[in-house]
Design a protein around this motif. Structure first.
Motif, PDB file in Angstrom:
ATOM      1  N   UNK A  89     -30.855   9.851  23.684  1.00  0.00           N
ATOM      2  CA  UNK A  89     -31.952  10.783  23.378  1.00  0.00           C
ATOM      3  C   UNK A  89     -31.970  11.993  24.311  1.00  0.00           C
ATOM      4  N   UNK A  90     -31.208  11.939  25.386  1.00  0.00           N
ATOM      5  CA  UNK A  90     -31.119  13.079  26.307  1.00  0.00           C
ATOM      6  C   UNK A  90     -30.063  14.090  25.863  1.00  0.00           C
ATOM      7  N   UNK A  91     -29.369  13.810  24.802  1.00  0.00           N
ATOM      8  CA  UNK A  91     -28.354  14.731  24.288  1.00  0.00           C
ATOM      9  C   UNK A  91     -28.977  16.039  23.832  1.00  0.00           C
ATOM     10  N   UNK A  92     -28.301  17.133  24.167  1.00  0.00           N
ATOM     11  CA  UNK A  92     -28.782  18.438  23.733  1.00  0.00           C
ATOM     12  C   UNK A  92     -28.160  19.549  24.553  1.00  0.00           C
ATOM     13  N   UNK A 118     -27.052  28.198  28.329  1.00  0.00           N
ATOM     14  CA  UNK A 118     -27.086  26.784  27.973  1.00  0.00           C
ATOM     15  C   UNK A 118     -25.778  26.069  28.226  1.00  0.00           C
ATOM     16  N   UNK A 119     -25.891  24.764  28.461  1.00  0.00           N
ATOM     17  CA  UNK A 119     -24.716  23.918  28.630  1.00  0.00           C
ATOM     18  C   UNK A 119     -24.957  22.631  27.838  1.00  0.00           C
ATOM     19  N   UNK A 120     -23.935  22.197  27.127  1.00  0.00           N
ATOM     20  CA  UNK A 120     -24.074  21.033  26.239  1.00  0.00           C
ATOM     21  C   UNK A 120     -23.943  19.739  27.037  1.00  0.00           C
ATOM     22  N   UNK A 121     -24.878  18.831  26.794  1.00  0.00           N
ATOM     23  CA  UNK A 121     -24.812  17.482  27.349  1.00  0.00           C
ATOM     24  C   UNK A 121     -24.833  16.499  26.193  1.00  0.00           C
ATOM     25  N   UNK A 122     -23.829  15.640  26.166  1.00  0.00           N
ATOM     26  CA  UNK A 122     -23.755  14.619  25.122  1.00  0.00           C
ATOM     27  C   UNK A 122     -23.705  13.244  25.794  1.00  0.00           C
ATOM     28  N   UNK A 123     -24.654  12.402  25.439  1.00  0.00           N
ATOM     29  CA  UNK A 123     -24.714  11.059  26.011  1.00  0.00           C
ATOM     30  C   UNK A 123     -24.302  10.071  24.940  1.00  0.00           C
ATOM     31  N   UNK A 124     -23.250   9.330  25.234  1.00  0.00           N
ATOM     32  CA  UNK A 124     -22.752   8.349  24.268  1.00  0.00           C
ATOM     33  C   UNK A 124     -23.327   6.971  24.577  1.00  0.00           C
ATOM     34  N   UNK A 125     -23.544   6.214  23.536  1.00  0.00           N
ATOM     35  CA  UNK A 125     -24.126   4.873  23.712  1.00  0.00           C
ATOM     36  C   UNK A 125     -23.051   3.825  23.939  1.00  0.00           C
TER      37      UNK A 125
END
Length: 125
Positions: A89-92, A118-125
Motif C-alpha cells: 500500500x506504500x507503492x506510489x 517525484x521518484x517511484x517506489x514499488x513495494x512487492x509482496x
C-alpha cells in the motif's frame, strides 16, 4: 526559487527498507518546512510526512507512523524519508515539497510552494 530533486526510489520487498533523499537548491533551504507526499496509481497525492525548519518537529500520516522517519540535514540542503517495513500500500510516486510559510498546515498540498519531479517506489509482496 527552490529546486527539489528526489532520489532513492526503486523496488523493495515488503518488510525491507528504503531511504529517499530530496536535494534542494537555494540558500534559504533551512527556513522551509519540508514535506513528503505520495501518489498511488489512480489516486490523489496524499501527505506522508513533514518536518519543520530546524528538524525539531515532525509530522506523519497515521498510515506510516512508526514505520517511516523524516529527517533533514540543513548543511547539505537535503531532506530524507527512511521507509522501514513498507507494504504494498506504500507503492506510489513520492514527491518532496517545500513550504515557505512558517505556520503552514503541513498536511495540505496547497500550502507547499515548490515540488520535485517525484521518484517511484514499488513495494512487492
Amino acid at each position: 526559487q527552490v529546486q527539489l530533486v528526489e532520489s532513492g526510489g526503486g523496488l523493495v520487498q515488503a518488510g525491507g527498507s528504503l531511504r529517499l533523499s530530496c536535494a534542494a537548491s537555494g540558500r534559504t533551504f533551512s527556513s522551509y518546512t519540508m514535506g513528503w507526499f505520495r501518489q498511488a496509481p489512480g489516486k490523489e497525492r496524499r501527505f506522508v510526512a513533514a518536518i519543520n525548519w530546524s528538524g525539531g518537529i515532525t509530522y506523519y500520516a497515521d498510515s506510516v507512523k512508526g514505520r517511516f522517519t523524516i529527517s533533514r540535514d540543513n548543511a547539505k540542503n537535503t531532506v530524507y524519508l527512511q521507509m522501514n517495513s513498507p507494504n504494498p500500500e506504500d507503492t506510489g510516486i513520492y514527491y518532496c515539497a517545500a513550504a515557505q510559510r512558517a505556520r503552514a498546515t503541513v498536511t495540505v498540498r496547497v500550502e507547499y510552494d515548490y515540488w520535485g519531479q517525484g521518484t517511484q517506489v514499488t513495494v512487492s509482496s
